[in-house]
Design a protein around this motif. Structure first.
Motif, PDB file in Angstrom:
ATOM      1  N   UNK A  43       0.835  -1.201   0.000  1.00 16.13           N
ATOM      2  CA  UNK A  43       0.000   0.000   0.000  1.00 16.13           C
ATOM      3  C   UNK A  43       0.868   1.249   0.000  1.00 16.13           C
ATOM      4  N   UNK A  44       1.976   1.210   0.743  1.00 16.86           N
ATOM      5  CA  UNK A  44       2.888   2.344   0.744  1.00 16.86           C
ATOM      6  C   UNK A  44       3.468   2.600  -0.641  1.00 16.86           C
ATOM      7  N   UNK A  45       3.819   1.518  -1.361  1.00 15.59           N
ATOM      8  CA  UNK A  45       4.318   1.669  -2.724  1.00 15.59           C
ATOM      9  C   UNK A  45       3.255   2.292  -3.627  1.00 15.59           C
ATOM     10  N   UNK A  46       2.010   1.838  -3.471  1.00 17.97           N
ATOM     11  CA  UNK A  46       0.926   2.384  -4.297  1.00 17.97           C
ATOM     12  C   UNK A  46       0.649   3.846  -3.969  1.00 17.97           C
ATOM     13  N   UNK A  47       0.958   4.264  -2.745  1.00 22.45           N
ATOM     14  CA  UNK A  47       0.710   5.650  -2.329  1.00 22.45           C
ATOM     15  C   UNK A  47       1.640   6.634  -3.021  1.00 22.45           C
ATOM     16  N   UNK A  48       2.595   6.129  -3.789  1.00 22.08           N
ATOM     17  CA  UNK A  48       3.480   6.994  -4.569  1.00 22.08           C
ATOM     18  C   UNK A  48       2.733   7.590  -5.766  1.00 22.08           C
ATOM     19  N   UNK A  49       1.709   6.913  -6.244  1.00 22.21           N
ATOM     20  CA  UNK A  49       1.052   7.288  -7.494  1.00 22.21           C
ATOM     21  C   UNK A  49       0.517   8.725  -7.541  1.00 22.21           C
ATOM     22  N   UNK A  50      -0.048   9.274  -6.456  1.00 22.65           N
ATOM     23  CA  UNK A  50      -0.559  10.650  -6.552  1.00 22.65           C
ATOM     24  C   UNK A  50       0.536  11.714  -6.684  1.00 22.65           C
ATOM     25  N   UNK A  51       1.791  11.369  -6.417  1.00 22.87           N
ATOM     26  CA  UNK A  51       2.879  12.337  -6.524  1.00 22.87           C
ATOM     27  C   UNK A  51       3.343  12.461  -7.980  1.00 22.87           C
ATOM     28  N   UNK A  52       4.019  13.554  -8.258  1.00 21.93           N
ATOM     29  CA  UNK A  52       4.632  13.715  -9.573  1.00 21.93           C
ATOM     30  C   UNK A  52       5.796  12.733  -9.710  1.00 21.93           C
ATOM     31  N   UNK A  53       5.942  12.089 -10.873  1.00 21.54           N
ATOM     32  CA  UNK A  53       7.047  11.138 -11.039  1.00 21.54           C
ATOM     33  C   UNK A  53       8.393  11.842 -10.970  1.00 21.54           C
ATOM     34  N   UNK A  54       9.363  11.183 -10.310  1.00 20.90           N
ATOM     35  CA  UNK A  54      10.696  11.757 -10.165  1.00 20.90           C
ATOM     36  C   UNK A  54      11.574  11.467 -11.373  1.00 20.90           C
ATOM     37  N   UNK A  55      11.304  10.376 -12.066  1.00 21.93           N
ATOM     38  CA  UNK A  55      12.129   9.975 -13.213  1.00 21.93           C
ATOM     39  C   UNK A  55      11.209   9.439 -14.309  1.00 21.93           C
ATOM     40  N   UNK A  56      11.737   9.415 -15.516  1.00 13.95           N
ATOM     41  CA  UNK A  56      10.920   8.988 -16.648  1.00 13.95           C
ATOM     42  C   UNK A  56      10.601   7.504 -16.598  1.00 13.95           C
ATOM     43  N   UNK A  57      11.531   6.694 -16.113  1.00 18.26           N
ATOM     44  CA  UNK A  57      11.293   5.256 -16.077  1.00 18.26           C
ATOM     45  C   UNK A  57      12.180   4.615 -15.027  1.00 18.26           C
ATOM     46  N   UNK A  58      11.775   3.434 -14.589  1.00 14.71           N
ATOM     47  CA  UNK A  58      12.548   2.652 -13.628  1.00 14.71           C
ATOM     48  C   UNK A  58      13.284   1.542 -14.364  1.00 14.71           C
ATOM     49  N   UNK A  59      14.410   1.151 -13.810  1.00 13.60           N
ATOM     50  CA  UNK A  59      15.172   0.072 -14.401  1.00 13.60           C
ATOM     51  C   UNK A  59      14.465  -1.258 -14.171  1.00 13.60           C
ATOM     52  N   UNK A  60      14.899  -2.266 -14.903  1.00 18.60           N
ATOM     53  CA  UNK A  60      14.223  -3.559 -14.880  1.00 18.60           C
ATOM     54  C   UNK A  60      14.222  -4.175 -13.487  1.00 18.60           C
ATOM     55  N   UNK A  61      15.325  -4.033 -12.740  1.00 18.54           N
ATOM     56  CA  UNK A  61      15.390  -4.697 -11.432  1.00 18.54           C
ATOM     57  C   UNK A  61      14.369  -4.132 -10.454  1.00 18.54           C
ATOM     58  N   UNK A  62      14.005  -2.847 -10.621  1.00 21.23           N
ATOM     59  CA  UNK A  62      12.978  -2.282  -9.745  1.00 21.23           C
ATOM     60  C   UNK A  62      11.608  -2.860 -10.070  1.00 21.23           C
ATOM     61  N   UNK A  63      11.330  -3.056 -11.347  1.00 22.25           N
ATOM     62  CA  UNK A  63      10.066  -3.675 -11.741  1.00 22.25           C
ATOM     63  C   UNK A  63       9.988  -5.115 -11.231  1.00 22.25           C
ATOM     64  N   UNK A  64      11.108  -5.824 -11.318  1.00 18.46           N
ATOM     65  CA  UNK A  64      11.131  -7.211 -10.844  1.00 18.46           C
ATOM     66  C   UNK A  64      10.915  -7.248  -9.331  1.00 18.46           C
ATOM     67  N   UNK A  65      11.556  -6.329  -8.600  1.00 21.57           N
ATOM     68  CA  UNK A  65      11.398  -6.288  -7.146  1.00 21.57           C
ATOM     69  C   UNK A  65       9.963  -5.959  -6.754  1.00 21.57           C
ATOM     70  N   UNK A  66       9.363  -4.984  -7.442  1.00 16.74           N
ATOM     71  CA  UNK A  66       7.976  -4.626  -7.144  1.00 16.74           C
ATOM     72  C   UNK A  66       7.036  -5.777  -7.478  1.00 16.74           C
ATOM     73  N   UNK A  67       7.297  -6.459  -8.592  1.00 18.60           N
ATOM     74  CA  UNK A  67       6.480  -7.616  -8.945  1.00 18.60           C
ATOM     75  C   UNK A  67       6.620  -8.731  -7.928  1.00 18.60           C
ATOM     76  N   UNK A  68       7.848  -8.957  -7.438  1.00 22.12           N
ATOM     77  CA  UNK A  68       8.070  -9.996  -6.436  1.00 22.12           C
ATOM     78  C   UNK A  68       7.328  -9.680  -5.146  1.00 22.12           C
ATOM     79  N   UNK A  69       7.357  -8.411  -4.718  1.00 22.35           N
ATOM     80  CA  UNK A  69       6.617  -8.010  -3.519  1.00 22.35           C
ATOM     81  C   UNK A  69       5.126  -8.227  -3.716  1.00 22.35           C
ATOM     82  N   UNK A  70       4.612  -7.826  -4.863  1.00 24.87           N
ATOM     83  CA  UNK A  70       3.186  -8.005  -5.144  1.00 24.87           C
ATOM     84  C   UNK A  70       2.816  -9.477  -5.184  1.00 24.87           C
ATOM     85  N   UNK A  71       3.658 -10.287  -5.841  1.00 21.71           N
ATOM     86  CA  UNK A  71       3.386 -11.718  -5.902  1.00 21.71           C
ATOM     87  C   UNK A  71       3.420 -12.374  -4.542  1.00 21.71           C
ATOM     88  N   UNK A  72       4.363 -11.952  -3.705  1.00 23.67           N
ATOM     89  CA  UNK A  72       4.439 -12.509  -2.355  1.00 23.67           C
ATOM     90  C   UNK A  72       3.197 -12.138  -1.552  1.00 23.67           C
TER      91      UNK A  72
END
Length: 390
Positions: A168-197
């Motif tokens: 939920x804390x990760x999802x709470x980032x969405x209302x803020x302005x993005x800090x960078x144009x894109x995230x690297x692959x390892x961040x997507x994998x980590x977020x997916x792993x957290x969601x899957x767990x």
């Protein structure tokens, strides 16, 4: 915009239902305080979950199209404080400090969202980070209420709550302005792993509710090796698919849609030993195949290429609705009937978990060589041009 709202609402419902499952597990070690599900559970927990998910979905839509949302959207997790509308919960909070779990969840979500959206460290960011870390530590320690943390049940409940609140804390980032144009692959994998767990831990919570009559045992191998670990792996693979969906990937990357079949790992030992009857006992074998198959079919129904195949694929996940309604009482007893508050909660719990799984399985099917970054940039330019047109 409507798709973002619907997807957000479904995810919010699944999250809130899983949170209620975690709350039920916390009381298993407290005989004098059993967990009771009432119709207020649907109003004060599940409904706010849908609302929070939908608002965060709106924030995701605004972010995807390059538009700025209201600053008030940052306070979206505060909607979970609606549980304090219940006079009993409010009185318990004032008199004994009990019932403040919703406030803890809100504080952690707001803290994580704030810390992750700052570019430089400051005194404020450090203090908020300490508050969030302390809240997460408390959430993890609450697993001790179910059983000692050195036991499988205690560790599962501790990680269950930690993963849900952190998500939920990760999802709470969405209302803020993005800090960078894109995230690297390892961040997507980590977020997916957290969601899957978190999804797998919630699935285990659902299983515990279904097996209440016969007793649900938590073991290191059965829960951690065959449920939580596959959820972690499948989530990481689908997170990688989400990265490729945005940045482009080879056509063969669409095979990542088969990631959910990692949950079929429990079938390997019985098949190696030719114990065919063993993996079908109590429907365990059927579930490890049926749930991923339904999710994959749902993903194809959402993102498939041929209309007739999409219509055919939708039959399997949609069949889970009447099938569960017809068999819930037989599986878990009369209290799981849809005419009871607990039965309706468990049904929504099950259906929303399957829906989220299907949404995740649709991600790899959207992978194209060119990705979607160019499309998003094009949409932003179109919206900017329209807004400047008199």
């Amino acid at each position: 915009m409507s798709r973002y709202l619907i997807i957000g609402g479904i995810c919010g419902l699944a999250w809130a239902a899983a949170l209620r499952g975690w709350m039920a597990q916390l009381t298993t070690g407290v005989p004098d305080s059993p967990s009771q599900v009432t119709w207020l559970t649907l109003v004060l927990i599940l409904l706010p979950g849908v609302a929070v998910g939908a608002v965060l979905g709106l924030s995701a839509a605004l972010r995807a199209t390059g538009r700025a949302g209201s600053r008030w959207l940052i306070l979206t997790p505060v909607l979970f404080a609606s549980a304090l509308v219940d006079p009993k919960i409010f009185i318990d909070l004032i008199s004994s400090g009990m019932g403040g779990g919703s406030l803890l969840v809100i504080a952690i979500a707001l803290s994580v969202g704030y810390v992750l959206t700052r570019t430089h460290w400051s005194v404020t960011r450090a203090l908020v980070a300490m508050l969030g870390a302390f809240g997460l530590l408390i959430t993890f320690g609450m697993g001790e209420m179910a059983a000692p943390l050195g036991t499988p049940r205690g560790m599962w409940v501790a990680l269950y709550g930690l993963a849900l609140v952190l998500l939920l804390g990760m999802a709470s980032v969405l209302p803020y302005r993005p800090l960078r144009t894109s995230l690297r692959a390892h961040w997507w994998i980590a977020l997916g792993a957290l969601t899957g767990f978190a999804w797998a831990a919630g699935l285990r919570g659902f299983m515990a509710q279904v097996m209440t009559r016969d007793g649900s045992s938590v073991t290191w191998s059965g829960t951690f090796l065959w449920i939580l670990a596959p959820g972690l792996v499948a989530g990481g693979l689908l997170g990688w698919a989400a990265y490729l969906c945005r940045h482009g990937g080879p056509r063969r990357a669409r095979w990542l849609a088969l990631s959910p079949f990692v949950f079929a790992a429990p079938l390997v030992p019985p098949l190696v030993t030719l114990d065919v009857e063993g993996f079908l006992v109590n429907g365990i074998g059927g579930g490890t195949i049926g749930v991923p198959a339904a999710a994959l079919a749902g993903g194809d129904a959402l993102a498939g290429r041929r209309t007739w195949l999409r219509a055919l694929a939708s039959l399997l996940p949609l069949a889970s609705i009447p099938l569960w309604a017809a068999t819930a009482s037989t599986i878990g007893g009369p209290e799981l009937g849809l005419d009871t508050s607990r039965g309706l909660w468990v049904a929504l719990y099950y259906w929303s978990l399957l829906a989220v799984f299907a949404l995740a399985c649709a991600i790899p099917l959207r992978i194209t060589p060119e990705g979607r970054v160019g499309e998003a940039a094009s949409s932003s330019r179109v919206i900017s041009a329209r807004s400047s047109t008199p």
